[in-house]
Design a protein around this motif. Sequence first.
Motif, PDB file in Angstrom:
ATOM      1  N   ASP A  77       0.763  -1.246   0.018  1.00  0.00           N
ATOM      2  CA  ASP A  77       0.075   0.011  -0.020  1.00  0.00           C
ATOM      3  C   ASP A  77       0.827   1.147  -0.167  1.00  0.00           C
ATOM      4  OD1 ASP A  77      -2.147  -1.682   0.031  1.00  0.00           O
ATOM      5  OD2 ASP A  77      -2.422  -1.439   2.291  1.00  0.00           O
ATOM      6  N   MET A  78       2.343   1.111  -0.127  1.00  0.00           N
ATOM      7  CA  MET A  78       3.063   2.355   0.186  1.00  0.00           C
ATOM      8  C   MET A  78       2.810   3.123  -1.315  1.00  0.00           C
ATOM      9  SD  MET A  78       7.245   2.504   0.332  1.00  0.00           S
ATOM     10  CE  MET A  78       7.265   2.232   2.047  1.00  0.00           C
ATOM     11  N   PRO A  79       2.658   4.421  -1.345  1.00  0.00           N
ATOM     12  CA  PRO A  79       2.505   5.216  -2.548  1.00  0.00           C
ATOM     13  C   PRO A  79       3.639   4.512  -3.435  1.00  0.00           C
ATOM     14  CG  PRO A  79       1.957   6.585  -0.779  1.00  0.00           C
ATOM     15  CD  PRO A  79       2.654   5.036  -0.179  1.00  0.00           C
ATOM     16  N   ALA A  80       3.348   4.467  -4.825  1.00  0.00           N
ATOM     17  CA  ALA A  80       4.321   4.198  -5.722  1.00  0.00           C
ATOM     18  C   ALA A  80       5.246   4.981  -5.645  1.00  0.00           C
ATOM     19  CB  ALA A  80       3.663   4.033  -7.120  1.00  0.00           C
ATOM     20  N   LEU A  81       5.329   6.466  -5.537  1.00  0.00           N
ATOM     21  CA  LEU A  81       6.302   7.388  -5.734  1.00  0.00           C
ATOM     22  C   LEU A  81       7.281   7.128  -4.511  1.00  0.00           C
ATOM     23  CD1 LEU A  81       4.977  10.597  -6.809  1.00  0.00           C
ATOM     24  CD2 LEU A  81       6.667   9.335  -8.000  1.00  0.00           C
ATOM     25  N   ALA A 131      12.606   0.451 -10.688  1.00  0.00           N
ATOM     26  CA  ALA A 131      12.343   1.748  -9.949  1.00  0.00           C
ATOM     27  C   ALA A 131      11.216   2.716 -10.884  1.00  0.00           C
ATOM     28  CB  ALA A 131      13.232   2.468  -9.293  1.00  0.00           C
ATOM     29  N   ASP A 132      11.943   2.743 -12.055  1.00  0.00           N
ATOM     30  CA  ASP A 132      11.119   3.664 -13.015  1.00  0.00           C
ATOM     31  C   ASP A 132       9.876   3.036 -13.516  1.00  0.00           C
ATOM     32  OD1 ASP A 132      13.084   5.804 -13.018  1.00  0.00           O
ATOM     33  OD2 ASP A 132      14.140   5.175 -14.601  1.00  0.00           O
ATOM     34  N   GLN A 133       9.755   1.864 -13.287  1.00  0.00           N
ATOM     35  CA  GLN A 133       8.611   1.174 -13.889  1.00  0.00           C
ATOM     36  C   GLN A 133       7.511   1.075 -12.791  1.00  0.00           C
ATOM     37  OE1 GLN A 133       8.336  -0.437 -17.048  1.00  0.00           O
ATOM     38  NE2 GLN A 133      10.021   0.897 -17.303  1.00  0.00           N
ATOM     39  N   VAL A 134       7.712   1.501 -11.676  1.00  0.00           N
ATOM     40  CA  VAL A 134       6.802   1.288 -10.431  1.00  0.00           C
ATOM     41  C   VAL A 134       5.526   2.247 -10.785  1.00  0.00           C
ATOM     42  CG1 VAL A 134       6.316   1.881  -7.941  1.00  0.00           C
ATOM     43  CG2 VAL A 134       8.548   0.772  -8.564  1.00  0.00           C
ATOM     44  N   THR A 135       5.717   3.394 -11.219  1.00  0.00           N
ATOM     45  CA  THR A 135       4.376   4.242 -11.307  1.00  0.00           C
ATOM     46  C   THR A 135       3.646   3.624 -12.750  1.00  0.00           C
ATOM     47  OG1 THR A 135       6.071   5.669 -12.249  1.00  0.00           O
ATOM     48  CG2 THR A 135       5.422   6.028  -9.851  1.00  0.00           C
ATOM     49  N   SER A 136       4.348   3.034 -13.626  1.00  0.00           N
ATOM     50  CA  SER A 136       3.459   2.675 -14.893  1.00  0.00           C
ATOM     51  C   SER A 136       3.155   1.426 -14.847  1.00  0.00           C
ATOM     52  CB  SER A 136       4.443   3.158 -16.028  1.00  0.00           C
ATOM     53  OG  SER A 136       5.641   2.213 -16.060  1.00  0.00           O
ATOM     54  N   ALA A 137       3.247   0.560 -13.865  1.00  0.00           N
ATOM     55  CA  ALA A 137       2.787  -1.033 -13.717  1.00  0.00           C
ATOM     56  C   ALA A 137       1.179  -0.656 -14.005  1.00  0.00           C
ATOM     57  CB  ALA A 137       3.041  -1.562 -12.211  1.00  0.00           C
ATOM     58  N   ARG A 138       0.951  -1.465 -15.072  1.00  0.00           N
ATOM     59  CA  ARG A 138      -0.573  -1.316 -15.498  1.00  0.00           C
ATOM     60  C   ARG A 138      -1.683  -1.529 -14.403  1.00  0.00           C
ATOM     61  NH1 ARG A 138      -1.116  -4.955 -19.882  1.00  0.00           N
ATOM     62  NH2 ARG A 138      -2.232  -6.415 -18.495  1.00  0.00           N
ATOM     63  N   ASP A 139      -2.548  -0.622 -14.214  1.00  0.00           N
ATOM     64  CA  ASP A 139      -3.558  -0.671 -13.236  1.00  0.00           C
ATOM     65  C   ASP A 139      -4.742   0.266 -13.712  1.00  0.00           C
ATOM     66  OD1 ASP A 139      -4.638  -1.235 -10.738  1.00  0.00           O
ATOM     67  OD2 ASP A 139      -3.690   0.147  -9.636  1.00  0.00           O
ATOM     68  N   GLY A 140      -6.022  -0.408 -13.763  1.00  0.00           N
ATOM     69  CA  GLY A 140      -6.928   0.501 -14.065  1.00  0.00           C
ATOM     70  C   GLY A 140      -7.308   0.547 -15.694  1.00  0.00           C
ATOM     71  N   ALA A 182       9.425  -3.856  -6.743  1.00  0.00           N
ATOM     72  CA  ALA A 182       8.736  -2.768  -7.516  1.00  0.00           C
ATOM     73  C   ALA A 182       7.249  -3.066  -7.858  1.00  0.00           C
ATOM     74  CB  ALA A 182       9.402  -2.571  -9.003  1.00  0.00           C
ATOM     75  N   ALA A 183       6.985  -4.387  -7.861  1.00  0.00           N
ATOM     76  CA  ALA A 183       5.601  -4.753  -7.934  1.00  0.00           C
ATOM     77  C   ALA A 183       4.786  -4.416  -6.614  1.00  0.00           C
ATOM     78  CB  ALA A 183       5.544  -6.298  -8.422  1.00  0.00           C
ATOM     79  N   GLY A 184       5.540  -4.539  -5.634  1.00  0.00           N
ATOM     80  CA  GLY A 184       5.027  -4.287  -4.184  1.00  0.00           C
ATOM     81  C   GLY A 184       4.886  -5.969  -3.509  1.00  0.00           C
ATOM     82  N   SER A 468      14.505 -25.211 -21.154  1.00  0.00           N
ATOM     83  CA  SER A 468      15.218 -23.894 -20.615  1.00  0.00           C
ATOM     84  C   SER A 468      14.303 -22.979 -19.972  1.00  0.00           C
ATOM     85  CB  SER A 468      15.765 -22.993 -21.751  1.00  0.00           C
ATOM     86  OG  SER A 468      16.637 -23.880 -22.406  1.00  0.00           O
ATOM     87  N   GLY A 469      13.085 -23.440 -19.719  1.00  0.00           N
ATOM     88  CA  GLY A 469      12.463 -22.415 -18.799  1.00  0.00           C
ATOM     89  C   GLY A 469      10.803 -22.121 -19.107  1.00  0.00           C
ATOM     90  N   ILE A 470      10.125 -21.747 -17.944  1.00  0.00           N
ATOM     91  CA  ILE A 470       8.856 -21.379 -18.436  1.00  0.00           C
ATOM     92  C   ILE A 470       8.691 -19.812 -17.729  1.00  0.00           C
ATOM     93  CG2 ILE A 470       6.410 -21.782 -17.543  1.00  0.00           C
ATOM     94  CD1 ILE A 470       7.435 -24.654 -17.091  1.00  0.00           C
ATOM     95  N   GLY A 471       8.165 -18.860 -18.667  1.00  0.00           N
ATOM     96  CA  GLY A 471       7.906 -17.646 -18.086  1.00  0.00           C
ATOM     97  C   GLY A 471       8.773 -16.843 -18.747  1.00  0.00           C
ATOM     98  N   ARG A 472       8.705 -15.364 -18.546  1.00  0.00           N
ATOM     99  CA  ARG A 472       9.468 -14.382 -19.047  1.00  0.00           C
ATOM    100  C   ARG A 472       9.831 -13.247 -17.947  1.00  0.00           C
ATOM    101  NH1 ARG A 472       9.945 -17.750 -21.971  1.00  0.00           N
ATOM    102  NH2 ARG A 472      10.135 -17.773 -24.232  1.00  0.00           N
ATOM    103  N   ASP A 473      10.922 -12.896 -18.035  1.00  0.00           N
ATOM    104  CA  ASP A 473      11.360 -11.740 -17.238  1.00  0.00           C
ATOM    105  C   ASP A 473      11.529 -10.462 -18.223  1.00  0.00           C
ATOM    106  OD1 ASP A 473      11.515 -11.789 -14.600  1.00  0.00           O
ATOM    107  OD2 ASP A 473      13.378 -13.085 -14.810  1.00  0.00           O
ATOM    108  N   GLY A 474      11.792  -9.278 -17.664  1.00  0.00           N
ATOM    109  CA  GLY A 474      12.039  -7.994 -18.488  1.00  0.00           C
ATOM    110  C   GLY A 474      10.694  -7.186 -18.641  1.00  0.00           C
ATOM    111  N   GLY A 475      10.828  -5.998 -18.660  1.00  0.00           N
ATOM    112  CA  GLY A 475       9.882  -4.956 -18.703  1.00  0.00           C
ATOM    113  C   GLY A 475       8.753  -5.371 -18.055  1.00  0.00           C
ATOM    114  N   ASP A 476       7.558  -5.067 -18.647  1.00  0.00           N
ATOM    115  CA  ASP A 476       6.295  -5.553 -18.120  1.00  0.00           C
ATOM    116  C   ASP A 476       5.955  -6.891 -17.414  1.00  0.00           C
ATOM    117  OD1 ASP A 476       3.867  -4.111 -17.071  1.00  0.00           O
ATOM    118  OD2 ASP A 476       2.789  -4.971 -18.467  1.00  0.00           O
TER     119      ASP A 476
END
Length: 504
Positions: A77-81, A131-140, A182-184, A468-476
């Motif tokens: 619940d901490m504000p993204a900023l 850190a830069d992505q925190v405020t743009s994590a898709r929501d809404g 960053a995701a919380g 070699s794996g399941i899932g992806r990292d990076g960006g969104d």
Amino acid sequence: MTALAENIEKLQGHLARFQSAGIQNRIGGRDHAGSGVPFTTISPVDKSVICTVARGTADDIDAAAKAARDAFPAWRDMPALERKKILIRVAEGIEARATEIALCECWDTGQAWRFMSKAALRGAENFRYFADQVTSARDGQSLPSATLMNITTRKPIGPVGVITPWNTPFMLSTWKIAPALAAGCTVVHKPAEASPLTARLLVEIAEEAGLPPGVLNTVNGYGEEAGKALTEHPLIRAIAFVGESRTGSMITKQGADTLKRMHLELGGKNPVVVFDDADLDRALDAVIFMIYSINGERCTSSSRLLIQDTIREEFEAKLVARVNNINVGHPLDPATEIGPLISDEHFAKVTSYFDIAKADGATVAAGGVTVGDDGYFVRPTLFTDATNDMRIAREEIFGPVLTSIPFASEAEALAIANDTEYGLTGYVWTNDLTRALRFTDQLEAGMIWVNSENVRHLPTPFGGVKSSGIGRDGGDWSFEFYMEQKHIGFATGQHKISRLGALD
Ligand code: NAD
């Protein structure tokens, strides 16, 4: 004073605290000794004991999971900023202690200073990027209709477990932990038992940067004990794992009873395909870099060279000359290109392939020998006259060992490249654009580079296919893993509702 002597002196200053106090677990912002009997971590450079390490058990994992659970609501619940500010301070803390991190990493893992000094800074970049992505994590995200507003939100999944391997452990830990925070999410981190030093530095830096107690917890110990308990713990909602394919399969089973979400980044036997129309000088540099840098202890290394038969002789001759000229030595010497392998066990595994190659009919064209008796050093090795059914072409050796396999046609190259259980990366060298597009489209790998070595851009997806794996990292993609999608349908008008049991 030489650069090596200077680095050794600095390292000794940094190690003193570990030598006197050992490495403790960090749970809820406090040091814990660990319930098991402490173990020691050994330097692969000279086999000396670095320090003792707390041995976490299921009890310690339980305490860490509870600390992560308790810290979760406030962190979520901490504000993204505000969260962003803390993560940026973590990046600054890493930058400020980058030399210390790199020196400890070299001593703990045997990796050469020339690569680790960059990897430490890369860890800071991982924090800064997310850190830069925190405020743009898709929501809404909203898809309105006349009578219903569809709202899609994304919520952090909860406390997560991060399990990391011994190769470039600092960089890989930050790569997983930064997006989780960053995701919380709150985190329980189980670093590899063979390289625990820099995980300790990371949790210290994070707390000094203002990360609240319990948001990041570190429990050291063995995979089958602390690691297993983490994958089975009911409070842990997801596991981000980097390691061997066999272990990935094991932890998937372990996590089944508690229905864990799993992200698996596993092994590779990656092909680099060199066609005769390529820029062969650049291809040579890249082939050498992608298997012999970082001791070849790298999941994305190109360990299978597929070379067109028309250029094979000349290319392999140049390769042999360059491989024989690679500088093996003390990892803290800036001139060193390859340091010692991580451990006794891994040294035995890598060197066993020298005989396996010969028994299977391949030629040891370079290397194939150990260096000195003090640490786990091997000469960079090149096997030629190999075929794709040999063990040296099928098994992940995870050392500075390259297997060269000739091919005659594009179709044959593709068949050989795809004839593997793995599918992490692929590298293609050709100046024929149409062929490059056709080939990369059919190559079975999660990440492919054309006329380039592995250059990682953080917003792009990182991960493998097949074993070699399941899932992806990076960006969104990282947020997709650490967050839950949630749908809320909100009536904005009166649409028709089916009426059951109507009395009128
Ligand atoms: P590993 O699988 O032996 O260990 C990785 C981690 O898992 C360690 O922390 C270990 O303690 C833990 N572990 C082991 N058994 C466990 C269990 N039963 N339950 C829970 N945790 C357990 O791997 P390693 O030898 O440390 O690392 C080398 C491997 O990692 C190679 O196969 C390499 O390709 C792979 N790797 C993959 C990537 C990628 O992004 N795909 C990146 C780096 C390394």
